[in-house]
Design an enzyme around this catalytic site. Structure first.
Site, PDB file in Angstrom:
ATOM      1  N   ASP A  16       0.682  -1.255   0.045  1.00 50.00           N
ATOM      2  CA  ASP A  16       0.012  -0.131  -0.129  1.00 50.00           C
ATOM      3  C   ASP A  16       0.780   1.246  -0.051  1.00 50.00           C
ATOM      4  OD1 ASP A  16      -2.283  -1.445   0.119  1.00 50.00           O
ATOM      5  OD2 ASP A  16      -2.711  -1.109   2.367  1.00 50.00           O
ATOM      6  N   ASN A  46      -4.612  -8.405   4.713  1.00 48.03           N
ATOM      7  CA  ASN A  46      -5.319  -7.299   5.769  1.00 48.03           C
ATOM      8  C   ASN A  46      -6.139  -8.389   6.706  1.00 48.03           C
ATOM      9  OD1 ASN A  46      -4.400  -5.267   4.789  1.00 48.03           O
ATOM     10  ND2 ASN A  46      -5.828  -4.305   3.876  1.00 48.03           N
ATOM     11  N   ASP A 231     -11.754  -4.747   6.185  1.00 45.92           N
ATOM     12  CA  ASP A 231     -11.123  -5.985   6.396  1.00 45.92           C
ATOM     13  C   ASP A 231     -11.193  -6.781   7.829  1.00 45.92           C
ATOM     14  OD1 ASP A 231     -10.842  -6.238   3.650  1.00 45.92           O
ATOM     15  OD2 ASP A 231      -8.802  -4.970   3.830  1.00 45.92           O
TER      16      ASP A 231
END
Length: 280
Positions: A16, A46, A231
């Site tokens: 990310d 995640n 998530d």
């Protein structure tokens, strides 16, 4: 309540790259003054990390590149207590998500799948005592094949939204979506059980298209980043249901975990054990 079963997370692993900005840009607009974060993410990673931190025994199936990002991702996920033996290193760049997050925690995300596109069904085996949690950042063929072979509880976080084949809808025990995804996938009205999140308005559970439970969102004093909230919610809801919690209590617990997630800048926030977020 019984202890959660072992959980297999079949899903994506990304790096990310997050720009923290005062406000999100409009079409064609450049916004300056950002601060850059580089974290390990991907909906699969995640959820695997969240489930492990919540106290489950987690095994992850996926793929990363044979590059520095892939090595860093594996180490991060392993350090969180997840078994990464079945995460392959392949000849493609590690998946990357380009993320912008504004001062209110809202976000824009562009995902470049990279190695995630090379995850295939060869070598994916689900044991009889393992529950499965998947998302739709991998090939639909992989998701369908894993769901078909699994003997235990199968959960699909149906994101990003896309058409769902009838065999998947029929097989999956629980779908988890947000309200936008629920509206975009009418096939879900035929699913056995669907949990729908409504952001600040909480979450609801539908069984055979009938609402059976609804809870308000947990209070959040300071929203920092909403990227990992869904998530964390998905992992927590899956584990709460596996523990035997009734739908309303499972939703309350998952909402509490999601609220904890938005208070942290990372999509893989530190979490306490599941039972600290609700009476299970």
């Amino acid at each position: 309540m019984r202890a959660p079963q072992d959980l297999v997370v079949v899903g994506s692993v990304n790096v990310d790259l997050t720009a923290l900005v005062d406000r999100l840009p409009g079409a064609g607009e450049t916004v300056g003054g950002g601060q850059l974060r580089r974290d390990i993410g991907g909906k699969g990673a995640n959820q695997a990390v969240a489930a492990s931190r919540l106290g489950a025994r987690v095994r992850m199936v996926g793929a990363v590149g044979s590059d520095a990002d892939g090595a860093a991702a594996l180490e991060t996920i392993r350090t969180a207590g997840v078994d990464v033996t079945a995460v392959r290193a392949v000849d493609a760049p590690t998946g990357t998500a380009l993320i912008a997050v504004d001062a209110a925690g809202e976000n824009q995300i562009v995902v470049c799948g990279g190695a995630n596109a090379l995850v295939d069904v060869d070598g994916i085996a689900v044991g009889p005592g393992e529950a499965v949690l998947m998302q739709l950042e991998l090939s639909m063929d992989v998701v369908r094949a894993v769901a078909a072979q699994a003997n235990g509880f199968v959960v699909v976080n149906a994101a990003p939204a896309q058409p769902l084949p009838a065999d998947l809808v029929e097989r999956v025990d629980l779908f988890i979506v947000n309200e936008t995804e629920y509206a975009a996938m009418p096939e879900l009205r035929g699913a056995q059980r669907v949990a729908v999140t409504y952001g600040a308005s909480g979450a609801a559970m539908f069984v055979d298209a009938a609402e059976v439970a609804r809870v308000p969102a947990a209070a959040v004093a300071d929203v920092v980043n909403t990227v990992g909230a869904g998530d964390a919610f998905s992992a927590a809801l899956t584990l709460a249901i596996l523990s035997g919690a009734p739908d309303e209590q499972a939703l309350r617990t998952a909402c509490a975990v999601g609220a904890a997630a938005v208070a942290h800048p990372s999509a893989q926030p530190p979490l306490d054990r599941l039972e600290t977020y609700g009476r299970l």
